[in-house]
Design a protein around this motif. Structure first.
Motif: not given
Length: 810
Positions: A131-143
């Motif tokens: 769950x935590x890595x799913x939350x974190x990956x949103x930033x690089x993917x959106x960028x």
């Protein structure tokens, strides 16, 4: 040589983008990387609710709550996602959720996000880390997706990075980041726009509308208006919907049969529309306070109204307006998007008329969800404004104008703050001047004085929170005015400086052991409840849906798409009457003295021990006696939690002596709520032939599977088996292997006619909506693969012909 240089430059740029992405992600989630804290606001549960609050978990008194606003994360989104993936890993499809509201679809629920590709993390990492890595990956993917789109607009590399950072560090990303759902829909938005150039259902709708507008704009601007282009748009939309059919069709079925058309939560919470005053918060993120510092003082809620971009971005957004860069042909569409989305988010005769429609649950939708379009478009325009500065095409006058907006907001709040102080002084003097005031005058004076003091406090908060954005805007103005050559190197520090305080205030990080820990009371409750359901006091104990993570089930729960039939039945139990005007997504069965309470398969009920005089949770106290039925038997008392047995529970299924056939809801309600009604004696079934004075049979629940139930029954004569299960399309009954029909019973339950004798009954959830959606999505996917394959062959053939011609020339 020239080709090698280009490759080297491309590699350097790729490395730069990677470093920026890693740096940005590391800064936002530094508590995860340095301390091991998880980006889940689980402190809301362990600090505010029992049985977890019985322990301080190593803190002096109790776990401190960082931000109580994103409570839906631990009570809805995290339990649903974990539950769905655990079912997946056990070898079943996560189609049904037995744990809330007498049962409700799980896969069809957009918020469970079962088909999110990043869910693969749950198969390779422990649940909390996945769950935590799913939350974190949103930033690089959106960028990265925003970067791709902006780069395709022919912006320079610094301007592209700048615009992508503005959107990635925006308020819409901040407030929904830990929800782990909405931002993933944002990720696809710039990617789809990029493809035009070369979840949540409401976000999908907005995306399709604005994507179609952008497509039409690009076609008209190019001058190449042909029928083929519009056919391409149509096929693109149809193809996208076809691929999504596996989610959209069952999701729409769930929405159509849900309480959503009656739910007025958005209006009641004052979050449906953006207050005009909150437009100022686009420039000053914490102008009205922040829930993370417990000083938010405006109407509605911070999350639904947060649509800022960093102050540097806001400065350049204004600069694009004042330099008329935003009005150029290539940029005008983004300005139009800003206007349309902001108009749609604000209350007006048009938006209110549309928002009052009951069709497809529009009345329950939140218009402010469209603000992510404004945030994205403003970030794009900010990138264009930044590009103008890099080209040295901006006059000093235009550079000053954006700064005046920031200072105007500061001045307005300063005037309001001083006016509040003056008002407080005048009211104090007025109250003091009255020698023998009446009680009415005293109360009015005290109220006016409190209002003035509250105004002073609020405007002081707003004034204080203008300092950082205004300072950043001023620093930006100074750097571009003196033509500092390395200004673009300071973009990232300025962006981070502008929004990091707001991100740090709002986002919650907790120790891993605070994410739904085991307690003695929960373990005992699981043992005593077994495969049946439990209920709890309507108080600060076990908030909605959290019990799902412990394998427990309850007729209560919260779900924006809760099945209407179940909500009607449960609300009728509470109120003693049927009234659709009072229905809501928040359901809690509290009328334990209703005879229909025993039809909900509630085996145990949990209450809080309370202090006799202060009525607060207290380990040596007792539950409120007036909410306790006489036929409850105490089973356990652990710390502050006391568990009772419901001795009159009818179980998961039962036979009634008399079956009344009735199809009308109002008449069924009258029968069920009549004085002296006994559910063991009578059941109301949507049938054609009733049953009178039957000999009662027996029913035993053998097994509860993720998408089914197995019973062993024995009835001396043919009768309807009433099931404590939501009546919902897709459920099928098999008696000794042969299919039988399921019919509604008691408004919100189900019933199956069982012939005389012993039988094995198997209930399976096999929804036609998911089968139809799967077929459509499957054929669409095959079609897209075939199209891509043919295009690859065509490209290879064209390339081969070109090279053959070149070889012929040589």
């Amino acid at each position: 040589m020239f080709k090698r240089e280009n490759i080297l430059i491309a590699k350097q740029q790729a490395l730069l983008i990677l470093l920026i992405t890693l740096l940005l992600t590391g800064i936002v989630f530094r508590q995860f990387f340095t301390k091991g804290f998880l980006p889940i606001p689980a402190d809301i549960i362990t600090a505010g609710y029992y049985p977890w609050a019985d322990s301080s978990w190593g803190y002096p008194v109790r776990v401190p709550i960082k931000n109580s606003l994103p409570s839906d994360v631990p009570s809805l989104l995290y339990p649903w996602r974990v539950q769905a993936l655990e079912i997946f890993k056990s070898g079943y499809l996560p189609l049904w959720n037995h744990t809330i509201l007498l049962g409700t679809p799980l896969f069809a629920n957009f918020q469970s996000a079962v088909l999110n590709p990043v869910n693969v993390l749950f198969f390779v990492l422990p649940t909390k880390l996945a769950w935590s890595w799913q939350v974190i990956l949103q930033i690089p993917l959106l960028f990265l997706t925003t970067f791709l789109f902006l780069r395709n607009l022919k912006l320079s590399l610094p301007a592209t990075v700048f615009g992508a950072l503005c959107f990635t560090l925006s308020g819409q990303v901040l407030v929904w980041l830990e929800y782990n759902t909405l931002v993933y829909t944002y990720i696809y938005f710039p990617l789809l726009f990029f493809l035009v150039d070369s979840g949540y259902p409401l976000n999908t709708l907005y995306t399709l509308v604005f994507l179609a507008l952008y497509f039409l704009y690009r076609i008209l601007r190019s001058g190449n208006v042909t029928p083929g282009k519009f056919i391409l748009l149509f096929l693109g939309i149809i193809g996208g919907l076809g691929l999504s059919a596996i989610q959209l069709i069952p999701g729409q079925e769930m929405a159509n049969l849900s309480v959503r058309a009656f739910d007025n939560t958005a209006i009641a919470g004052d979050v449906k529309y953006l207050p005009l005053s909150h437009i100022l918060s686009f420039f000053m993120p914490d102008l009205f306070g922040n829930p993370g510092t417990q000083n938010y003082w405006s109407s509605g809620s911070f999350d639904n109204f947060s649509f800022f971009i960093p102050a540097v971005g806001a400065y350049f957004f204004l600069l694009s307006l004042f330099t008329r860069t935003a009005f150029r042909r290539g940029n005008l569409i983004f300005l139009l998007f800003c206007v349309i989305s902001l108009f749609w988010a604000v209350a007006s005769p048009l938006t209110e008329a549309f928002g009052s429609l009951s069709f497809a649950g529009i009345g329950a939708a939140v218009n402010t969800r469209v603000l992510f379009i404004f945030t994205f478009s403003a970030s794009v325009l900010a990138a264009f404004g930044f590009e103008e500065v890099l080209k040295n095409k901006v006059s000093l006058f235009c550079k000053i104008l954006p700064l005046t907006v920031f200072f105007a907001i500061v001045l307005a709040f300063l005037i309001a703050y001083q006016a509040s102080q003056k008002l407080e002084k005048e009211v104090e003097d007025l109250v003091a001047s009255n020698i023998s005031p009446s009680a009415l005058f005293t109360d009015a004076g005290e109220n006016a004085l409190n209002s003035a003091r509250e105004g002073i406090s609020n405007f002081k908060i707003g004034l204080r929170n203008t300092v950082i954005p205004t300072s950043v805007a001023l620093l930006t103005f100074a750097l571009i005015t003196i033509n500092f050559r390395r200004f673009n190197m300071l973009v990232i520090p300025l962006l981070v400086l502008a929004v990091l305080p707001t991100f740090d205030k709002y986002l919650s990080f907790v120790r891993p052991d605070l994410v739904f820990p085991e307690t003695q009371a929960m373990t005992r409750l699981q043992e005593l409840t077994g495969i049946h359901r439990f209920e709890r006091e309507k108080a600060e104990i076990l908030p909605s849906n959290t019990w799902s993570l412990y394998g427990l089930s309850s007729p209560s729960g919260q779900n924006a798409f809760a099945p209407l039939s179940a909500v009607r039945y449960l609300d009728m139990i509470n109120r003693g009457k049927l009234d659709d005007r009072l229905l809501t997504r928040f359901v809690h069965v509290e009328n334990t003295k209703s005879p229909l309470f025993d039809t909900l398969d509630i085996e145990t009920v949990a209450y809080l021990d309370r202090h006799v005089k202060e009525s607060i949770p207290y380990k040596d106290g007792r539950p409120f006696p007036w909410i306790m039925p006489n036929d409850f038997t105490e089973l356990a008392n652990i710390d502050t939690v006391r568990i009772y047995k419901n001795t009159n529970n009818l179980g998961s299924a039962w036979f009634a002596k008399n079956v009344i056939c009735e199809h009308d809801l109002a008449k069924s309600s009258q029968i069920l709520t009549a004085e002296g009604f006994n559910p063991r004696e009578t059941a109301v079934v949507s049938c054609s032939q009733g049953i009178v004075d039957a000999d009662l049979g027996e029913a035993k629940l053998l097994e509860k599977q993720p998408n089914g139930l197995n019973f062993l029954v024995n009835t001396p004569e043919g009768n309807y088996l009433v099931l404590s299960q939501t009546n919902f399309p897709g459920w099928k009954a098999y008696i000794d292997g042969g299919e039988s029909s399921i019919t509604p019973a008691n408004i919100g339950l189900s019933a199956v006619y069982v012939p005389q004798g012993k039988h094995e009954i198997e209930l399976k959830y096999e929804p036609l909506s998911i089968k139809a959606g799967s077929v459509i999505s499957g054929f669409t996917l095959i079609g897209w693969i075939l199209i891509c394959y043919l295009n690859v062959i065509k490209i290879r053939s064209t390339a081969r012909n070109i090279w053959q011609k070149k070889d012929g020339l040589h």
